[in-house]
Design a protein around this motif. Sequence first.
Motif, PDB file in Angstrom:
ATOM      1  N   LEU A 112       3.146  -4.672   3.221  1.00 29.24           N
ATOM      2  CA  LEU A 112       2.367  -5.708   2.815  1.00 29.24           C
ATOM      3  C   LEU A 112       0.653  -5.768   2.429  1.00 29.24           C
ATOM      4  O   LEU A 112       0.100  -5.830   4.000  1.00 29.24           O
ATOM      5  N   ILE A 113       0.532  -5.821   1.772  1.00 28.47           N
ATOM      6  CA  ILE A 113      -1.228  -5.875   1.596  1.00 28.47           C
ATOM      7  C   ILE A 113      -1.505  -7.662   1.539  1.00 28.47           C
ATOM      8  O   ILE A 113      -0.668  -8.090   0.094  1.00 28.47           O
ATOM      9  N   THR A 114      -1.873  -8.433   2.142  1.00 29.57           N
ATOM     10  CA  THR A 114      -2.314  -9.747   2.651  1.00 29.57           C
ATOM     11  C   THR A 114      -4.491 -10.180   2.742  1.00 29.57           C
ATOM     12  O   THR A 114      -4.466  -8.866   3.935  1.00 29.57           O
ATOM     13  N   CYS A 115      -4.329 -10.840   2.492  1.00 31.77           N
ATOM     14  CA  CYS A 115      -6.155 -11.256   2.915  1.00 31.77           C
ATOM     15  C   CYS A 115      -5.949 -11.307   3.729  1.00 31.77           C
ATOM     16  O   CYS A 115      -4.792 -12.495   4.301  1.00 31.77           O
ATOM     17  N   ARG A 116      -6.747 -11.153   5.008  1.00 31.41           N
ATOM     18  CA  ARG A 116      -6.995 -11.728   5.664  1.00 31.41           C
ATOM     19  C   ARG A 116      -7.804 -13.338   6.218  1.00 31.41           C
ATOM     20  O   ARG A 116      -8.108 -13.596   7.174  1.00 31.41           O
ATOM     21  N   ILE A 117      -7.732 -13.668   4.857  1.00 26.60           N
ATOM     22  CA  ILE A 117      -8.675 -14.996   5.227  1.00 26.60           C
ATOM     23  C   ILE A 117      -7.554 -15.783   5.164  1.00 26.60           C
ATOM     24  O   ILE A 117      -7.547 -16.608   5.402  1.00 26.60           O
ATOM     25  N   CYS A 118      -7.354 -15.290   4.428  1.00 22.20           N
ATOM     26  CA  CYS A 118      -6.048 -16.359   2.545  1.00 22.20           C
ATOM     27  C   CYS A 118      -4.616 -16.376   3.586  1.00 22.20           C
ATOM     28  O   CYS A 118      -3.473 -16.933   3.349  1.00 22.20           O
TER      29      CYS A 118
ATOM     30  N   CYS B  64     -14.670  -2.175   8.440  1.00 22.62           N
ATOM     31  CA  CYS B  64     -12.771  -2.636   9.066  1.00 22.62           C
ATOM     32  C   CYS B  64     -11.364  -2.114   8.164  1.00 22.62           C
ATOM     33  O   CYS B  64     -11.401  -2.010   7.245  1.00 22.62           O
ATOM     34  N   ILE B  65     -10.564  -2.084   9.603  1.00 26.36           N
ATOM     35  CA  ILE B  65      -9.797  -0.650   8.809  1.00 26.36           C
ATOM     36  C   ILE B  65      -8.241  -1.436   9.124  1.00 26.36           C
ATOM     37  O   ILE B  65      -8.319  -3.000  10.058  1.00 26.36           O
ATOM     38  N   GLY B  66      -7.049  -1.540   8.657  1.00 25.29           N
ATOM     39  CA  GLY B  66      -5.131  -1.415   8.513  1.00 25.29           C
ATOM     40  C   GLY B  66      -5.544  -2.964   7.801  1.00 25.29           C
ATOM     41  O   GLY B  66      -6.355  -3.183   6.747  1.00 25.29           O
ATOM     42  N   SER B  67      -4.326  -3.760   8.147  1.00 28.29           N
ATOM     43  CA  SER B  67      -4.502  -4.868   8.043  1.00 28.29           C
ATOM     44  C   SER B  67      -5.761  -6.424   7.719  1.00 28.29           C
ATOM     45  O   SER B  67      -5.504  -6.749   6.964  1.00 28.29           O
ATOM     46  N   TYR B  68      -6.577  -6.024   8.978  1.00 30.05           N
ATOM     47  CA  TYR B  68      -7.970  -6.757   8.578  1.00 30.05           C
ATOM     48  C   TYR B  68      -9.083  -5.743   7.667  1.00 30.05           C
ATOM     49  O   TYR B  68     -10.127  -6.332   7.570  1.00 30.05           O
ATOM     50  N   ALA B  69      -8.995  -4.857   7.374  1.00 30.91           N
ATOM     51  CA  ALA B  69     -10.111  -4.317   5.836  1.00 30.91           C
ATOM     52  C   ALA B  69      -9.447  -5.375   4.307  1.00 30.91           C
ATOM     53  O   ALA B  69     -10.584  -4.894   3.860  1.00 30.91           O
ATOM     54  N   LYS B  70      -8.256  -6.004   4.000  1.00 33.86           N
ATOM     55  CA  LYS B  70      -8.775  -6.636   2.932  1.00 33.86           C
ATOM     56  C   LYS B  70      -8.776  -7.962   2.844  1.00 33.86           C
ATOM     57  O   LYS B  70      -8.153  -8.884   3.199  1.00 33.86           O
ATOM     58  N   VAL B  71      -9.554  -8.174   1.533  1.00 35.13           N
ATOM     59  CA  VAL B  71      -9.793  -9.492   1.778  1.00 35.13           C
ATOM     60  C   VAL B  71     -10.022  -9.969   0.151  1.00 35.13           C
ATOM     61  O   VAL B  71     -10.914  -8.807  -0.897  1.00 35.13           O
TER      62      VAL B  71
ATOM     63  N   ASP C 192       0.870  -1.301  -0.228  1.00 36.81           N
ATOM     64  CA  ASP C 192       0.287  -0.254  -0.046  1.00 36.81           C
ATOM     65  C   ASP C 192       0.986   1.427  -0.145  1.00 36.81           C
ATOM     66  O   ASP C 192       2.040   1.176  -0.236  1.00 36.81           O
ATOM     67  N   MET C 193      -0.050   2.435  -0.324  1.00 38.19           N
ATOM     68  CA  MET C 193       0.687   3.743   0.199  1.00 38.19           C
ATOM     69  C   MET C 193       2.101   4.052   1.577  1.00 38.19           C
ATOM     70  O   MET C 193       3.316   4.121   1.249  1.00 38.19           O
ATOM     71  N   ASN C 194       2.046   3.109   2.845  1.00 37.08           N
ATOM     72  CA  ASN C 194       2.704   3.399   3.685  1.00 37.08           C
ATOM     73  C   ASN C 194       3.938   2.086   3.432  1.00 37.08           C
ATOM     74  O   ASN C 194       4.544   1.840   4.825  1.00 37.08           O
TER      75      ASN C 194
END
Length: 191
Positions: free
Chosen positions: A25-31, A46-53, A20-22
Amino acid sequence: MAKIIELFSDKSPPIQYKYDMNEQLITCRICYDEQKFEDLVSPCKCIGSYAKVHPSCLEQWLCVSKSTSCDICNYTFQTVERTLTFNEWIRKKRDWKLFFKKASIVFTIIVLWCSLLIVCGMKTYYYFADASNSYWSGTIMFMITFFLTTIMWFWIIIFIVLWRRMNVVVSLDKKHLDENSILNYDADVIV
């Protein structure tokens, strides 16, 4: 052997990670898969690392959990539920031995129940057709036949309802999935 050596040599293709811009590392919170070639979305509050799926991961989780809301922020997802068609169900069936075992038991019960209904129906007809039998004997036999038929229809209806509930496919409603929820990222190459 050459393929194994190639896997560990420097000639293997570089792995692409999404940041991401910061620079996180962007990861899916499920897989937790960084290399999956599917857009990541933020479908809830959800925000932060829990926001992305991944949408496919979220849909699979919704199917398995039988839930329609986020387990972290309790946001209710806009979903579309449908029952698998018979052809889709056949294609997804993996354990045919267990399926045929259960199907043979159900088929045997239905055949025995229908045979009992035929015998009761014939006996009811016999009671009403023969003048020497009493009216009440025929009426009682008719009530038994009607009761058994009603039980069979309730059993079939319950079976259909349970089958539909067990074979529900949940998908995210694409109309309500915000275009802003798709994350824009730059793929950096790391060797």
